[in-house]
Motif scaffolding. Structure first.
Motif, PDB file in Angstrom:
ATOM      1  N   HIS A   1      -2.357  -2.311 -11.298  1.00 17.20           N
ATOM      2  CA  HIS A   1      -3.433  -2.704 -12.203  1.00 17.20           C
ATOM      3  C   HIS A   1      -4.786  -2.252 -11.680  1.00 17.20           C
ATOM      4  O   HIS A   1      -5.648  -1.813 -12.453  1.00 17.20           O
ATOM      5  CB  HIS A   1      -3.410  -4.220 -12.388  1.00 17.20           C
ATOM      6  CG  HIS A   1      -2.256  -4.694 -13.215  1.00 17.20           C
ATOM      7  ND1 HIS A   1      -2.017  -6.027 -13.480  1.00 17.20           N
ATOM      8  CD2 HIS A   1      -1.254  -4.012 -13.837  1.00 17.20           C
ATOM      9  CE1 HIS A   1      -0.939  -6.153 -14.227  1.00 17.20           C
ATOM     10  NE2 HIS A   1      -0.444  -4.939 -14.436  1.00 17.20           N
ATOM     11  N   VAL A   2      -4.986  -2.351 -10.382  1.00 18.61           N
ATOM     12  CA  VAL A   2      -6.273  -1.945  -9.823  1.00 18.61           C
ATOM     13  C   VAL A   2      -6.520  -0.457 -10.048  1.00 18.61           C
ATOM     14  O   VAL A   2      -7.585  -0.039 -10.510  1.00 18.61           O
ATOM     15  CB  VAL A   2      -6.329  -2.284  -8.320  1.00 18.61           C
ATOM     16  CG1 VAL A   2      -7.531  -1.618  -7.663  1.00 18.61           C
ATOM     17  CG2 VAL A   2      -6.392  -3.784  -8.122  1.00 18.61           C
ATOM     18  N   LEU A   3      -5.517   0.377  -9.748  1.00 19.96           N
ATOM     19  CA  LEU A   3      -5.720   1.819  -9.843  1.00 19.96           C
ATOM     20  C   LEU A   3      -5.760   2.289 -11.290  1.00 19.96           C
ATOM     21  O   LEU A   3      -6.515   3.216 -11.626  1.00 19.96           O
ATOM     22  CB  LEU A   3      -4.615   2.542  -9.069  1.00 19.96           C
ATOM     23  CG  LEU A   3      -4.630   2.262  -7.557  1.00 19.96           C
ATOM     24  CD1 LEU A   3      -3.504   3.009  -6.864  1.00 19.96           C
ATOM     25  CD2 LEU A   3      -5.968   2.646  -6.949  1.00 19.96           C
ATOM     26  N   SER A   4      -4.963   1.690 -12.170  1.00 16.31           N
ATOM     27  CA  SER A   4      -5.080   2.046 -13.586  1.00 16.31           C
ATOM     28  C   SER A   4      -6.428   1.606 -14.137  1.00 16.31           C
ATOM     29  O   SER A   4      -6.999   2.261 -15.025  1.00 16.31           O
ATOM     30  CB  SER A   4      -3.933   1.412 -14.390  1.00 16.31           C
ATOM     31  OG  SER A   4      -3.972  -0.002 -14.299  1.00 16.31           O
TER      32      SER A   4
ATOM     33  N   ASP B   1       1.751   8.025 -11.189  1.00 14.68           N
ATOM     34  CA  ASP B   1       2.298   7.524 -12.455  1.00 14.68           C
ATOM     35  C   ASP B   1       1.423   6.442 -13.077  1.00 14.68           C
ATOM     36  O   ASP B   1       1.808   5.856 -14.093  1.00 14.68           O
ATOM     37  CB  ASP B   1       3.705   6.956 -12.231  1.00 14.68           C
ATOM     38  CG  ASP B   1       4.681   8.016 -11.773  1.00 14.68           C
ATOM     39  OD1 ASP B   1       4.558   9.162 -12.241  1.00 14.68           O
ATOM     40  OD2 ASP B   1       5.553   7.713 -10.944  1.00 14.68           O
ATOM     41  N   TRP B   2       0.273   6.167 -12.471  1.00  7.90           N
ATOM     42  CA  TRP B   2      -0.601   5.120 -12.983  1.00  7.90           C
ATOM     43  C   TRP B   2      -1.897   5.683 -13.524  1.00  7.90           C
ATOM     44  O   TRP B   2      -2.910   4.986 -13.607  1.00  7.90           O
ATOM     45  CB  TRP B   2      -0.922   4.111 -11.869  1.00  7.90           C
ATOM     46  CG  TRP B   2       0.295   3.438 -11.308  1.00  7.90           C
ATOM     47  CD1 TRP B   2       1.499   3.301 -11.911  1.00  7.90           C
ATOM     48  CD2 TRP B   2       0.426   2.825 -10.018  1.00  7.90           C
ATOM     49  NE1 TRP B   2       2.381   2.637 -11.096  1.00  7.90           N
ATOM     50  CE2 TRP B   2       1.744   2.325  -9.920  1.00  7.90           C
ATOM     51  CE3 TRP B   2      -0.438   2.635  -8.960  1.00  7.90           C
ATOM     52  CZ2 TRP B   2       2.214   1.668  -8.798  1.00  7.90           C
ATOM     53  CZ3 TRP B   2       0.025   1.978  -7.833  1.00  7.90           C
ATOM     54  CH2 TRP B   2       1.337   1.497  -7.749  1.00  7.90           C
ATOM     55  N   SER B   3      -1.908   6.955 -13.871  1.00  8.01           N
ATOM     56  CA  SER B   3      -3.110   7.562 -14.437  1.00  8.01           C
ATOM     57  C   SER B   3      -3.381   6.990 -15.826  1.00  8.01           C
ATOM     58  O   SER B   3      -2.554   6.268 -16.404  1.00  8.01           O
ATOM     59  CB  SER B   3      -2.952   9.077 -14.521  1.00  8.01           C
ATOM     60  OG  SER B   3      -1.907   9.409 -15.409  1.00  8.01           O
ATOM     61  N   PHE B   4      -4.538   7.324 -16.347  1.00  7.76           N
ATOM     62  CA  PHE B   4      -4.927   6.796 -17.652  1.00  7.76           C
ATOM     63  C   PHE B   4      -3.916   7.181 -18.726  1.00  7.76           C
ATOM     64  O   PHE B   4      -3.542   6.354 -19.565  1.00  7.76           O
ATOM     65  CB  PHE B   4      -6.320   7.328 -18.016  1.00  7.76           C
ATOM     66  CG  PHE B   4      -6.822   6.823 -19.341  1.00  7.76           C
ATOM     67  CD1 PHE B   4      -7.444   5.593 -19.447  1.00  7.76           C
ATOM     68  CD2 PHE B   4      -6.680   7.583 -20.502  1.00  7.76           C
ATOM     69  CE1 PHE B   4      -7.902   5.115 -20.661  1.00  7.76           C
ATOM     70  CE2 PHE B   4      -7.136   7.128 -21.723  1.00  7.76           C
ATOM     71  CZ  PHE B   4      -7.748   5.884 -21.805  1.00  7.76           C
ATOM     72  N   ALA B   5      -3.466   8.432 -18.700  1.00  5.50           N
ATOM     73  CA  ALA B   5      -2.557   8.900 -19.746  1.00  5.50           C
ATOM     74  C   ALA B   5      -1.188   8.241 -19.653  1.00  5.50           C
ATOM     75  O   ALA B   5      -0.494   8.115 -20.665  1.00  5.50           O
ATOM     76  CB  ALA B   5      -2.406  10.417 -19.673  1.00  5.50           C
TER      77      ALA B   5
ATOM     78  N   VAL C   1       0.837  -1.208   0.000  1.00  2.00           N
ATOM     79  CA  VAL C   1       0.000   0.000   0.000  1.00  2.00           C
ATOM     80  C   VAL C   1       0.865   1.249   0.000  1.00  2.00           C
ATOM     81  O   VAL C   1       0.562   2.238  -0.679  1.00  2.00           O
ATOM     82  CB  VAL C   1      -0.946  -0.022   1.224  1.00  2.00           C
ATOM     83  CG1 VAL C   1      -1.669   1.313   1.359  1.00  2.00           C
ATOM     84  CG2 VAL C   1      -1.946  -1.150   1.107  1.00  2.00           C
ATOM     85  N   SER C   2       1.959   1.231   0.727  1.00  2.33           N
ATOM     86  CA  SER C   2       2.849   2.405   0.736  1.00  2.33           C
ATOM     87  C   SER C   2       3.408   2.679  -0.646  1.00  2.33           C
ATOM     88  O   SER C   2       3.571   3.840  -1.047  1.00  2.33           O
ATOM     89  CB  SER C   2       3.996   2.186   1.725  1.00  2.33           C
ATOM     90  OG  SER C   2       4.740   1.017   1.384  1.00  2.33           O
ATOM     91  N   ASP C   3       3.714   1.620  -1.393  1.00  3.12           N
ATOM     92  CA  ASP C   3       4.171   1.810  -2.770  1.00  3.12           C
ATOM     93  C   ASP C   3       3.077   2.445  -3.616  1.00  3.12           C
ATOM     94  O   ASP C   3       3.349   3.331  -4.447  1.00  3.12           O
ATOM     95  CB  ASP C   3       4.590   0.471  -3.380  1.00  3.12           C
ATOM     96  CG  ASP C   3       5.724  -0.179  -2.615  1.00  3.12           C
ATOM     97  OD1 ASP C   3       6.592   0.556  -2.125  1.00  3.12           O
ATOM     98  OD2 ASP C   3       5.734  -1.414  -2.498  1.00  3.12           O
ATOM     99  N   ALA C   4       1.859   1.997  -3.432  1.00  3.63           N
ATOM    100  CA  ALA C   4       0.744   2.559  -4.199  1.00  3.63           C
ATOM    101  C   ALA C   4       0.542   4.031  -3.872  1.00  3.63           C
ATOM    102  O   ALA C   4       0.287   4.850  -4.758  1.00  3.63           O
ATOM    103  CB  ALA C   4      -0.528   1.768  -3.923  1.00  3.63           C
ATOM    104  N   VAL C   5       0.670   4.402  -2.604  1.00  2.00           N
ATOM    105  CA  VAL C   5       0.510   5.810  -2.219  1.00  2.00           C
ATOM    106  C   VAL C   5       1.567   6.671  -2.875  1.00  2.00           C
ATOM    107  O   VAL C   5       1.294   7.787  -3.341  1.00  2.00           O
ATOM    108  CB  VAL C   5       0.574   5.936  -0.679  1.00  2.00           C
ATOM    109  CG1 VAL C   5       0.601   7.399  -0.259  1.00  2.00           C
ATOM    110  CG2 VAL C   5      -0.614   5.234  -0.050  1.00  2.00           C
TER     111      VAL C   5
END
Length: 1453
Positions: free
Chosen positions: A384-387, A341-345, A332-336
């Protein structure tokens, strides 16, 4: 062979068992079997099945006939080449006969023969083995073979079982396309083939390998694409159908095995694609092609009607689960930390395309529910979840509300049971969705405020929920981006007063983290997007955005924005330091007050603008109005957007229809309809939406030097520009511009869309600036007309912000087009002439009457001036006054001819009466300054004029055209000095501009990488010589002031003062240009001419002032100017002497003046004397035929004194003054590189105390120079050597009891030593004297110093100044040098030096007598706060000392 296989089978038994015969095995089985109905029939079937599985047809045929017969009969019969010429019935008959002869079933023999030919076809390509597609020849043979097999099957002469067994044995030799043909022709389905073998792992490996190759070849091959796509679709249909059908349909073991196999293949392919994406894919690489092809199977039409809708839905749901849970290694800390950098664009397009394909089958409610289920039950891959969340809210608008509801449920659950997992998921999902912008999802700040900023928030239930919230937010602090902490601080959760400590603790923690990240809360913008993923904006950049937003809000509401009023009270540092300066940027105020003026007045009336700042703003605006009035037009805010990937065919068709209508005047009534169609097709091609009308950006950004467009953007721009040019030529063939109707204006309106305009402007930049000379005549005419129409729409268009090499400011559209025209070469000059001629001609033809607003919008002054410049430069006849006898007509029709004569058209326009009337407008005057600026850009080596022609043109322009012209018309009023002054000012501006950034000490005049027009400097040299020789000098208002120094002084006064790095670099660069100009002019400029009354020295005051105030600080090192300026001065001295009746007396007077007014000139002469003396002696002897003047001789004697002190012989007596001899000795020591000078010091006369003191001063300067300029080895000795020399001189002074403290208390007393020494060293060196003082701390004779009354005051003063220097950062250079040198760690480190000095003072204060404390109060009052402890020790000691008179013994006798 059968016997061997039996033996092999038998050997598989355990080692402890006896091998039994076949009869024993059967007998034993019969005994164990129970008698039952149908048992015999089942036994018969099992035996047949067993025999079939272990039947070796090759051995059987060999036993019957031998290999020769088999090869002759079967291979020749089923050979692909032969079978094509034989009918299926003939082959079947032959096979039946052969089977009868051999005594084997015809079906078995046929299957064997077909399988052999099948394998032969697959192996006949001769191509690399990693291939799955047949070539054309193989495909033809395969068709014939399958036709025979179909005949055999229809006539019961073909065994599918035997055929499958034969194929499976040689599956590694089969091509996947061949297997697919069997499947499609219903000979052997893929399912049957796969079920015939029990080794599922080997089957999966074979299918995975071939499917990967198929995906690669499907994208790489064009001729087989359809077949490859059909193959992949059929295979995937089969796998999905068998793998994801309901369990109730599975009634046997074999279908269950098939389901397992299908799932394994699909799973392995998906894992392969995800691994490839994770490792990074290069476009068009084999892996990229494979992934792209496999993701293409996730499409609804892939499955067709053969598969029910439930099966693909189950498959897609399973796939989405696998993607979301693939390699869940991120915490989770990595995701925060990484989710921005994981936005749609920023997500790989292939992965987003997979998401979009999966979303097509599943409903939004199912997707959100599936996401929730996976997150609750599985370990997930957060990337993958957040993208996936980003893609969901971007591509499915109806999912946005579903995500909000989901987050609300997560928060409710989290605070209900303090569930940390739900809390983490909610925050990550919200932040991810907010990254996609407010048009998709509310910003994070808005969501945070709505969720926690009121009493209805989830956290307001109890203290437990508050503690849970702030504990969670605190845990996020080490990992999250500054933006989120800023949101939490500026929009904190609503907390009851009794729990306020929870909030303050968090705010303190967050601010500490922000400070560690060097992010300031005070400099945040008023309208800064706190949830934006971009980096923190600089305060000044954010301030300009805040001003634009505030003006927009003020326009809509008529009131000062609340954010501005709040900032003026609660965020006053940012408001005063950044917002107000951005709002009060000086400009030319419009005649009718605009929104900015109204907002400023509203703030002033509310006392929100300091009166002094407002007064400065008004004065600056008035100055701008006086200098150059500009027309400010409100700019529409633009936003550059990308083009959607839509075909351009409909747009091209609409443009063709418009062009057809242009050629027929009778269809003018339908032009509006055609333009409407073009606009609609253009919007479709660009993919414009409602957001195209948003007012978020006020400028169009582009780069002039490297304009770049995407391929589709360039296609659209070229399509529109080409169409406009063609339409213009077509329309001009039957009507002049003033009778062509409104089509052009409508066309331009369609091109001025917010997302299209930056594309068009960038393409304009590419064409005009980089490809101009290669444009055809029709292109030039069309683009010129387009410029005129865009100028008409100036008020509705944004300004253009261009980068290097243009000024860092925004340009209105017309001025932007003018800036694109260059003329440094012959080709670009001709293009500039063509384009300007076309623009002006089209405008004059189109507009018979016009206002000044329209005039300056369509014909920008810069374009008119460039046309005048190029015309006057290229055509000598244009330099003559225009004739009124034959008024010329406008040349537009001449330009539209196929063979247009551009030079004739330009001259025709020049002579046209209307054009000449335009030139009388003040804005269109080509002034002398304008001409110089344009002429400097010419590259002589690429010029269309020869050297002689260029000289003739310069002479005409300066002396015949601009010099006699009145200043109101842009001339010089006949003043040659004015012409020189303007030329010098323009030349310095050119060298300082971004176009010329390499003007250094020995550089030429350059223009980036191209040489500028050096001839302009030659004209300055000629005019300066004319001023000296002619009567112009006597006409000057101040005979003692040279025009060159007046320009220098004016420009230096306008520069920013101070010693910060930026100001110093700007001033140094300016002075380098000054010195370069001085060195290019006659040396008499420095010295001047002898005055009329003899004997009188030439006036060098201006040069001395420049040296003392500027060159001493920036163009000198350690008491000496650079060699070039030193030699130039002495050449000027010789020149002045040559004009004097008494040369020796003139030289002496000049050098005597140097002793008091500019002593660094003399020390520079001493430093460079070995190179200077030969030229002085030779020129003096040649011109004056006598010995050197007394003062020059004195310099020679000083040089000899310095050298003699280092020689073993007796030293020659030092000449006066003492500081000259000391400077000579110091330079001699430096150049000799002596390590010790004790013996040399002993040679000095004991009575010359002043010489020793000044020598100590020069050695201190040498010590500082060794620290500040360690790379100048010819000017500075090593730092340690310099320190040793200082110490030896200090020891000599203390030994002779000579006070040296005066060197650290220098003042500008007239006639004193300080007056001279302060002019011998740069100011930075003087300010660093405290560093030099305490560098010698270990060499002080403390007992002797304590007896000096001034010592304590000097020591304290130097200590306090050293602290101030350290705080101001002026010791950073010394720190850097000390850090690089191991030997200097103890000497050059300012921190260590301050520590030693402090310790020294605290030890010395108690030992000093009372007299040492005199005048200490004044010193402590000004700088005592720098070290309170030292100040307290001084005050305490001063108060504790008794009055000496009370305890003094009386003198009785």
């Amino acid at each position: 062979m059968s016997e061997s296989r039996s033996q092999d089978a038998a050997s598989d038994l355990g080692s402890g068992s006896r091998r039994r015969t076949w009869a024993e095995l059967l007998a034993g089985r019969v005994k164990r079997q129970r008698q039952g109905l149908g048992r015999e029939h089942k036994l018969q079937e099992s035996a047949v099945r067993l025999l079939r599985r272990h039947l070796n047809l090759n051995d059987l045929l060999l036993e019957v006939e031998g290999s020769a017969c088999k090869t002759l009969c079967l291979n020749q019969l089923m050979d692909p080449e032969a079978s094509a010429d034989l009918s299926s019935s003939f082959i079947g008959s032959a096979l039946r006969d052969e089977a009868s002869r051999l005594g084997v079933p015809v079906a078995v023999l046929s299957s064997r023969a077909v399988a052999s030919s099948f394998v032969q076809i697959c192996a006949s390509s001769g191509e690399p083995s990693h291939r799955v597609l047949l070539n054309a020849e193989q495909r033809k043979k395969m068709s014939s073979l399958l036709e025979v097999a179909q005949y055999l099957l229809a006539h019961s002469m073909f065994s599918r079982f035997s055929f499958r067994q034969e194929l499976w044995e040689v599956r590694s030799s089969l091509l996947l396309e061949a297997v697919w043909h069997l499947h499609v022709q219903n000979l052997v389905s893929l399912q049957e083939l796969l079920e015939s073998h029990a080794d599922t792992q080997a089957t999966v490996a074979w299918l995975f390998r071939d499917l990967c190759v198929l995906c690669e070849q499907m994208e790489a091959s064009t001729q087989h694409t359809d077949i490859a796509r059909a193959m992949l679709s059929d295979f995937v249909q089969l796998f999905v159908l068998r793998g994801f059908q309901k369990n109730s349909d599975l009634r046997s073991v074999e279908p269950a095995q098939m389901a397992q196999l299908a799932m394994a293949v699909l799973q392995r392919m998906l894992m392969f694609t995800l691994e490839a994406l994770a490792t990074g894919l290069q476009d068009e690489s084999p892996a990229y092609r494979a992934v792209k092809s496999w993701f293409g199977v996730f499409c609804g039409h892939t499955y067709g009607a053969a598969v029910s809708t439930d099966v693909p839905k189950r498959f897609f749901s399973h796939t989405l689960t696998q993607v979301l849970t693939h390699k869940p290694v991120l915490r989770v800390s990595d995701a925060v930390q990484m989710q921005r950098d994981w936005s749609f664009a920023k997500t790989h397009p292939l992965l987003t395309s997979l998401y979009r394909r999966l979303f097509a089958v599943l409903r939004p409610e199912e997707l959100v529910g599936h996401l929730q289920e996976v997150l609750e039950t599985r370990e997930v891959n957060w990337q993958h979840v957040l993208s996936c969340v980003s893609t969901l809210v971007i591509c499915l608008p109806e999912a946005q509300q579903l995500v909000k509801d989901w987050v609300a449920r997560l928060l409710a659950r989290a605070f209900e049971s303090c569930n940390l997992d739900s809390m983490v998921t909610a925050f990550l999902v919200v932040r991810q969705a907010a990254l996609e912008g407010p048009s998709v999802f509310p910003s994070y700040s808005d969501w945070f405020q709505a969720s926690f900023g009121s009493t209805r928030g989830f956290h307001s239930g109890s203290k437990k929920t508050l503690v849970f919230l702030f504990k969670f937010l605190s845990d996020l602090v080490p990992f999250e981006a500054p933006r989120y902490m800023q949101v939490h601080i500026l929009h904190p959760p609503l907390v009851p007063s009794k729990y306020r400590s929870l909030l303050t603790d968090y705010v303190t923690l967050a601010k500490t983290r922000l400070a560690d990240l060097k992010v300031s809360m005070e400099n945040m913008g008023l309208y800064e997007d706190l949830s934006s993923a971009r980096d923190i904006t600089e305060p000044h950049g954010q301030a300009h955005q805040d001003v634009e937003k505030a003006i927009a809000v003020f326009e809509h509401t008529g009131k000062v924005p609340v954010a501005v009023m709040e900032a003026s009270i609660f965020r006053r540092p940012y408001y005063v330091s950044h917002f107000l300066p951005a709002l009060l940027t000086p400009r030319v105020l419009p005649r009718t007050p605009d929104s900015r003026v109204a907002l400023i007045e509203s703030l002033r009336r509310a006392d929100k603008i300091p009166p002094s700042l407002y007064s400065t703003y008004c004065q600056a605006c008035s100055t701008a109005e006086e200098k150059k009035p500009e027309r400010a037009a409100p700019g529409m805010k633009a936003e550059a957007g990308g083009c959607a990937e839509e075909p351009l065919g409909p747009l091209a068709a609409a443009l063709r229809e418009l062009r057809a209508a242009m050629t027929d005047p009778s269809q003018y009534d339908v032009l509006s309809a055609h333009m409407a169609v073009v606009s609609e097709r253009l919007s479709s091609a660009l993919g414009l939406g409602e957001e195209d009308g948003s007012l978020e950006v006020s400028q169009a950004q582009l780069s002039i030097m490297a304009p770049h467009l995407e391929h589709q953007e360039q296609e659209i721009a070229d399509l529109l520009l080409t169409s406009f040019c063609q339409n213009l030529i077509a329309a001009s063939s039957f009507a002049p511009p003033d009778r062509q109707g409104p089509w052009a204006a409508r066309f331009v309106t369609a091109m001025c869309g917010r997302r299209l305009l930056p594309v068009v402007l960038t393409r304009f930049c590419q064409l005009l600036r980089h490809q101009g000379p290669s444009l055809s005549a029709s292109h030039v005419l069309g683009l010129a007309a387009l410029v005129v129409h865009l100028g008409e729409s100036r008020s509705a268009l944004p300004e253009v912000h261009v980068g290097f090499p243009a000024p860092a400011k925004s340009l209105p559209i017309p001025e932007f087009f003018s800036s694109l025209l260059t003329f440094g070469t012959a080709e670009t000059s001709l293009f500039c002439l063509k384009f300007c001629t076309a623009v002006i001609s089209y405008f004059l033809c189109k507009s018979s009457s016009f206002s000044q607003d329209i005039l300056y919008s369509c014909l920008p002054p810069a374009l008119m001036k460039k046309f005048q410049f190029v015309t006057l430069r290229l055509f000598s006849e244009a330099r003559e006054p225009p004739s009124q006898e034959h008024p010329a007509s406008l040349p537009w029709r001449l330009l539209c001819l196929p063979t247009a004569d551009w030079q004739r058209a330009a001259l025709c326009l020049w002579k046209q009466r209307t054009f000449q009337e335009l030139l009388k407008q003040k804005e269109f005057h080509l002034t002398y300054r304008d001409w110089l600026q344009l002429e400097l850009e010419i590259q002589p080596e690429l010029d269309s004029l020869s050297h002689t022609e260029r000289w003739d043109f310069h002479q005409w322009a300066i002396h015949e055209h601009f010099l006699p012209k009145p200043s109101a018309a842009g001339g010089c009023d006949g003043q040659l000095q004015t012409a020189c002054t303007v030329l010098v000012d323009v030349l310095i501006d050119f060298c300082q501009s971004s176009r010329s950034y390499n003007c250094s000490e020995n550089s030429d005049l350059v223009l980036g990488s191209c040489t500028g027009n050096r001839d302009i400097f030659s004209r300055l040299q000629e005019m300066a010589a004319d001023l000296e020789q002619g009567p112009a000098a006597s006409q000057s208002c101040s005979p003692r002031e040279h025009f060159l120094f007046r320009v220098f002084r004016t420009r230096l006064q306008a520069l920013a003062s101070g010693w910060d790095v930026a100001a110093r670099l700007q001033r140094q660069r300016e002075l380098l240009v000054y010195k370069w100009i001085l060195l290019g002019l006659p040396p008499s400029v420095l010295v001047g001419s002898p005055q009329a009354k003899e004997p009188a020295a030439p006036d060098c005051t201006e040069f001395f002032h420049l040296v003392n105030s500027e060159l001493r600080n920036f163009c000198s090192h350690g008491g000496a100017l650079t060699h070039d300026i030193t030699v130039h001065f002495f050449r000027g001295l010789l020149s002045a002497c040559s004009q004097s009746r008494n040369p020796s007396r003139t030289a002496d007077l000049i050098l005597i003046a140097c002793q008091t007014e500019c002593p660094i000139v003399l020390t520079s002469a001493l430093f460079w004397w070995p190179r200077l003396e030969p030229e002085l002696r030779s020129r003096w002897t040649r011109c004056f035929q006598g010995p050197l003047p007394q003062e020059l001789q004195r310099l020679w004697e000083a040089q000899q004194f310095g050298r003699s002190c280092l020689s073993p012989d007796l030293a020659s007596p030092p000449p006066g003054p003492a500081w000259v001899s000391a400077a000579s000795l110091h330079f001699a020591i430096q150049q000799a590189g002596e390590n010790s000078i004790k013996s040399q010091l002993e040679k000095l006369d004991c009575q010359r105390e002043e010489l020793l003191v000044v020598l100590f001063f020069f050695s201190l300067m040498g010590l500082l120079s060794s620290h500040l300029t360690p790379h100048l080895r010819h000017r500075a000795v090593d730092s340690l050597k310099a320190l040793d020399i200082c110490a030896e001189i200090l020891g000599c002074l203390e030994k002779k009891k000579v006070s040296w403290l005066v060197l650290f208390q220098l003042t500008e007393t007239e006639g004193g030593l300080g007056h001279v020494l302060l002019r011998l060293a740069p100011d930075p060196y003087i300010r660093l004297l405290p560093f030099a003082f305490y560098s010698l701390l270990s060499y002080f004779d403390e007992d002797a110093l304590m007896r000096e009354d001034a010592f304590l005051r000097v020591a304290v003063d130097m200590y306090l100044k050293l602290i101030c220097l350290f705080v101001a950062g002026e010791t950073s250079v010394v720190s850097a040098l000390a850090g690089r040198s191991q030997e200097l760690r103890g000497q050059g480190d300012p921190v260590g030096l301050i520590t030693k000095a402090r310790h020294f003072l605290l030890q010395s204060i108690p030992r000093c007598p009372k007299k040492s404390f005199s005048n200490m109060a004044e010193l402590l009052a000004t700088s005592g706060h720098c070290d309170p402890e030292v100040s307290a020790a001084l005050r305490s000691r001063q108060q504790a000392l008794p009055d000496a008179d009370l305890y003094q013994e009386p003198h009785l006798f």
